[in-house]
Design an enzyme around this catalytic site. Structure first.
Site, PDB file in Angstrom:
ATOM      1  N   GLY A  84       0.838  -1.191   0.000  1.00 39.00           N
ATOM      2  CA  GLY A  84       0.000   0.000   0.000  1.00 39.00           C
ATOM      3  C   GLY A  84       0.870   1.236   0.000  1.00 39.00           C
ATOM      4  O   GLY A  84       2.067   1.180   0.301  1.00 39.00           O
ATOM      5  N   GLN A  89       3.451   9.820   0.807  1.00 35.50           N
ATOM      6  CA  GLN A  89       4.657   9.059   0.484  1.00 35.50           C
ATOM      7  C   GLN A  89       5.166   9.352  -0.923  1.00 35.50           C
ATOM      8  O   GLN A  89       6.270   8.937  -1.270  1.00 35.50           O
ATOM      9  CB  GLN A  89       4.404   7.558   0.645  1.00 35.50           C
ATOM     10  CG  GLN A  89       4.189   7.141   2.095  1.00 35.50           C
ATOM     11  CD  GLN A  89       4.041   5.639   2.221  1.00 35.50           C
ATOM     12  OE1 GLN A  89       2.943   5.115   2.074  1.00 35.50           O
ATOM     13  NE2 GLN A  89       5.131   4.951   2.472  1.00 35.50           N
ATOM     14  N   CYS A 135       7.729  -0.483   5.875  1.00 35.68           N
ATOM     15  CA  CYS A 135       7.167   0.732   5.279  1.00 35.68           C
ATOM     16  C   CYS A 135       8.064   1.169   4.127  1.00 35.68           C
ATOM     17  O   CYS A 135       9.298   1.164   4.250  1.00 35.68           O
ATOM     18  CB  CYS A 135       7.088   1.837   6.331  1.00 35.68           C
ATOM     19  SG  CYS A 135       6.451   3.409   5.698  1.00 35.68           S
ATOM     20  N   LEU A 136       7.453   1.555   3.003  1.00 32.96           N
ATOM     21  CA  LEU A 136       8.226   2.010   1.854  1.00 32.96           C
ATOM     22  C   LEU A 136       8.998   3.284   2.158  1.00 32.96           C
ATOM     23  O   LEU A 136      10.012   3.563   1.514  1.00 32.96           O
ATOM     24  CB  LEU A 136       7.303   2.234   0.652  1.00 32.96           C
ATOM     25  CG  LEU A 136       6.573   0.991   0.129  1.00 32.96           C
ATOM     26  CD1 LEU A 136       5.694   1.356  -1.056  1.00 32.96           C
ATOM     27  CD2 LEU A 136       7.552  -0.108  -0.250  1.00 32.96           C
ATOM     28  N   HIS A 177      -2.187   0.835   8.745  1.00 35.23           N
ATOM     29  CA  HIS A 177      -0.882   1.434   8.462  1.00 35.23           C
ATOM     30  C   HIS A 177      -1.035   2.658   7.556  1.00 35.23           C
ATOM     31  O   HIS A 177      -0.466   3.727   7.816  1.00 35.23           O
ATOM     32  CB  HIS A 177       0.010   0.373   7.804  1.00 35.23           C
ATOM     33  CG  HIS A 177       1.369   0.837   7.406  1.00 35.23           C
ATOM     34  ND1 HIS A 177       2.511   0.428   8.051  1.00 35.23           N
ATOM     35  CD2 HIS A 177       1.791   1.666   6.406  1.00 35.23           C
ATOM     36  CE1 HIS A 177       3.571   0.981   7.479  1.00 35.23           C
ATOM     37  NE2 HIS A 177       3.154   1.737   6.467  1.00 35.23           N
ATOM     38  N   GLU A 178      -1.812   2.506   6.465  1.00 35.52           N
ATOM     39  CA  GLU A 178      -1.955   3.615   5.517  1.00 35.52           C
ATOM     40  C   GLU A 178      -2.763   4.761   6.118  1.00 35.52           C
ATOM     41  O   GLU A 178      -2.462   5.936   5.866  1.00 35.52           O
ATOM     42  CB  GLU A 178      -2.587   3.121   4.215  1.00 35.52           C
ATOM     43  CG  GLU A 178      -1.812   2.022   3.490  1.00 35.52           C
ATOM     44  CD  GLU A 178      -0.355   2.373   3.237  1.00 35.52           C
ATOM     45  OE1 GLU A 178      -0.034   3.572   3.063  1.00 35.52           O
ATOM     46  OE2 GLU A 178       0.480   1.451   3.217  1.00 35.52           O
ATOM     47  N   HIS A 181      -0.492   6.833   8.131  1.00 33.06           N
ATOM     48  CA  HIS A 181       0.318   7.747   7.321  1.00 33.06           C
ATOM     49  C   HIS A 181      -0.384   9.091   7.141  1.00 33.06           C
ATOM     50  O   HIS A 181       0.238  10.153   7.249  1.00 33.06           O
ATOM     51  CB  HIS A 181       0.579   7.138   5.941  1.00 33.06           C
ATOM     52  CG  HIS A 181       1.845   6.362   5.841  1.00 33.06           C
ATOM     53  ND1 HIS A 181       3.078   6.907   6.128  1.00 33.06           N
ATOM     54  CD2 HIS A 181       2.071   5.077   5.469  1.00 33.06           C
ATOM     55  CE1 HIS A 181       4.011   5.987   5.947  1.00 33.06           C
ATOM     56  NE2 HIS A 181       3.422   4.869   5.555  1.00 33.06           N
TER      57      HIS A 181
END
Length: 223
Positions: A84, A89, A135-136, A177-178, A181
């Site tokens: 995701g 991001q 996480c990216l 998680h998203e 963010h």
């Protein structure tokens, strides 16, 4: 390639869910990713990751600009081999995220959501699961983070239509998680100080390798 299964009523329906609805087939690279361009992924420490994002406004829904952003986010997520990706991001201050993830039961989920709000879960129904999470925007390390094993998130699609998405297990973790963010929080913020410090050191040691792998994946995708 994801194997698709027909929902026959004699067993679990393992068809891919696009925007929460089962579909007969979904290509490995979704059309949005094919259309989109790969953007640079922001990294922990950049200001945009550490403050709440603004809501998508009424006049932004249904626009070519918002549709293009969704496409670019899918392309970026694909190139980074992510589950995701949130708009901040890719450096955009909007409450928007995308996902392309296969859950614990082998069901693939694909979609996007603007202005997400997680439902409250009654204390009697809360079940925390402690599993590794990455996480990216924290390239490299994974750390164990407690998350609820079920999540329901409400919002709107890029055209403004209401949407309710439910996830369990790994997909529930992704939704939480998203949404974090977009509130300006990373999974690192849920760690003890020592664990956070070790994760940041691991990131510094591995990020160049991760960036090179992402660049190679984007090249393979023709981006």
């Amino acid at each position: 390639m994801t194997v698709q299964h027909e929902g026959t009523g004699t067993g679990p329906d393992r068809r891919t869910r696009v925007q929460g609805e089962p579909v007969p087939y979904c290509p490995p690279v979704v059309p949005e990713a094919e259309r989109g361009a790969v953007r640079r992924i922001t990294v922990v420490g950049e200001e945009i990751l550490h403050r709440p994002c603004r809501e998508v406004t009424e006049d932004e829904f249904g626009t070519a600009e918002l549709a293009a952003l969704v496409d670019d986010m899918f392309a970026t997520n694909q190139a980074a081999e992510g589950a995701g990706l949130a708009a901040n991001q890719v450096g955009v201050d909007l409450r928007l995220f995308v996902w392309d993830i296969t859950d614990d039961w082998g069901v693939r989920h694909v979609g996007h959501l603007a202005n997400p709000v997680l439902d409250d879960v009654p204390a009697t129904d809360r079940r925390l699961v402690e599993e590794p999470e990455g996480c990216l925007s924290v390239p490299g390390p994974y750390r164990v983070v407690p998350r609820l094993d079920r999540a329901v998130v409400r919002g709107r699609d890029k055209d403004g239509r209401p949407l309710v998405i439910e996830g369990r297990g790994y997909f529930a973790r992704c939704l939480q998680h998203e949404t974090d963010h977009l509130r300006g929080h990373l999974y690192l913020d849920r760690l003890a100080r020592r664990e956070r410090k070790s994760a940041l050191q691991e990131m510094r040691d591995s990020q160049e390798e991760v960036f090179a792998r992402r660049a190679a994946a984007a090249k393979r995708l023709g981006k």
